[in-house]
Design a protein around this motif. Sequence first.
Motif, PDB file in Angstrom:
ATOM      1  N   SER A  99      -5.880  10.572   4.690  1.00 12.82           N
ATOM      2  CA  SER A  99      -4.889  11.404   5.375  1.00 12.82           C
ATOM      3  C   SER A  99      -5.400  12.823   5.548  1.00 12.82           C
ATOM      4  O   SER A  99      -5.219  13.444   6.614  1.00 12.82           O
ATOM      5  N   LEU A 100      -6.024  13.368   4.512  1.00 10.61           N
ATOM      6  CA  LEU A 100      -6.580  14.724   4.613  1.00 10.61           C
ATOM      7  C   LEU A 100      -7.652  14.790   5.701  1.00 10.61           C
ATOM      8  O   LEU A 100      -7.737  15.771   6.451  1.00 10.61           O
ATOM      9  N   ASP A 147      -2.113   3.671  11.040  1.00  9.04           N
ATOM     10  CA  ASP A 147      -3.560   3.657  11.282  1.00  9.04           C
ATOM     11  C   ASP A 147      -4.332   4.049  10.027  1.00  9.04           C
ATOM     12  O   ASP A 147      -5.370   3.443   9.705  1.00  9.04           O
ATOM     13  N   VAL A 148      -3.830   5.065   9.316  1.00  9.21           N
ATOM     14  CA  VAL A 148      -4.520   5.523   8.111  1.00  9.21           C
ATOM     15  C   VAL A 148      -4.422   4.480   6.998  1.00  9.21           C
ATOM     16  O   VAL A 148      -5.374   4.293   6.230  1.00  9.21           O
ATOM     17  N   VAL A 149      -3.310   3.786   6.906  1.00  9.61           N
ATOM     18  CA  VAL A 149      -3.200   2.719   5.902  1.00  9.61           C
ATOM     19  C   VAL A 149      -4.192   1.601   6.221  1.00  9.61           C
ATOM     20  O   VAL A 149      -4.829   1.047   5.314  1.00  9.61           O
ATOM     21  N   ILE A 196      -7.603   6.782  -2.082  1.00  9.13           N
ATOM     22  CA  ILE A 196      -8.226   6.509  -0.791  1.00  9.13           C
ATOM     23  C   ILE A 196      -7.300   6.945   0.343  1.00  9.13           C
ATOM     24  O   ILE A 196      -7.725   7.608   1.299  1.00  9.13           O
ATOM     25  N   ALA A 197      -6.006   6.593   0.238  1.00 11.37           N
ATOM     26  CA  ALA A 197      -5.048   6.908   1.305  1.00 11.37           C
ATOM     27  C   ALA A 197      -4.859   8.414   1.455  1.00 11.37           C
ATOM     28  O   ALA A 197      -4.758   8.931   2.580  1.00 11.37           O
ATOM     29  N   CYS A 253       1.602   8.090   3.645  1.00 17.80           N
ATOM     30  CA  CYS A 253       0.833   8.643   4.757  1.00 17.80           C
ATOM     31  C   CYS A 253       1.747   9.248   5.814  1.00 17.80           C
ATOM     32  O   CYS A 253       1.376  10.238   6.463  1.00 17.80           O
ATOM     33  N   TYR A 254       2.943   8.692   5.973  1.00 19.84           N
ATOM     34  CA  TYR A 254       3.908   9.290   6.897  1.00 19.84           C
ATOM     35  C   TYR A 254       4.314  10.683   6.414  1.00 19.84           C
ATOM     36  O   TYR A 254       4.400  11.615   7.213  1.00 19.84           O
TER      37      TYR A 254
END
Length: 313
Positions: free
Chosen positions: A71-72, A36-38, A66-67, A24-25
Amino acid sequence: MTTYDDPGFAEQVEPFRGELVAHCYRMLGSVQDAEDVVQETYLRAWRARDRYDEQRASLRTWLYRIATNASLTALRGQGRRTLPSGLVPERDPRSPFERGEVPWLQPIADARVPGADRTGLRLAFVAALQHLSARQRAVLILRDVLDFSAAETAEILGTTVVAVNSALLRARASVAPADEERLREPAEREQRAWVEQYMRAFAAADVDAITRLLAADVVMEMPPMLNWFTGPDSYAVFMRWVFEVNGTDWRTVPVHANGQPGFAAYVRRDGRGSYHRHSLQVLALSTHGVVRNSVFVEDDVLDTFGLPSTVSG
């Protein structure tokens, strides 16, 4: 930390947290946004756990789906996080500082990411990723960094293999120049020697010694300032100004960020007392010396590295 009613679920998914943060980074360019996204990923996974089909995809692939899609979603409407060298023309090192009010790419501490998952975290590479469209970014990361197959990537993104391969070709062409920096890196032992020499020269405020450690094409940039410049001569002009303004009494603390060596710089201006946190400097090296110094000074960035505000004299 997310809490779950089902402890067995937590036991299954928690081992993936570090690599998902790294993923995600790469997508988002922000440590806080990635974490936050994780968290959002784990919440979505927990809510959908009864619908997970292990015959269709491994748990890891399911979590990455899902991740990636979380993120998108997070990227919609957001500006790209980049570095000054990817945003504005080079400046003269004597020009006044100009602050750029844009979302800047942040470094990530190696301690936040498992060692095996630091591939594709070099600052120059992550900065190049931010110039891709969100979907091209996802395809390149999934295929070239994480080694998912074209079919798995298509499944994760809900698209076709043809679309994945087309996006991958365009993305590779865009990031190829940034990847050259990684190919120029010397062996780890040689990198340590360069960095140790640089830290000693910096702590001694020895501009001539610093300049001797620079490659001919060295770049220095300092977000949130738009100012950046290239070449040892410009670098030396700037460093003389730094020591003139801040003084020559410094301490350095080794730091590792984005799979690269670096250090935190602390300065003491009154000749006594503690040294105060000044900057985090992330170095990229070749066999010819330092090729890039990315300098970060904002407290919210330095705090993510757990750097104390002062160190003793």
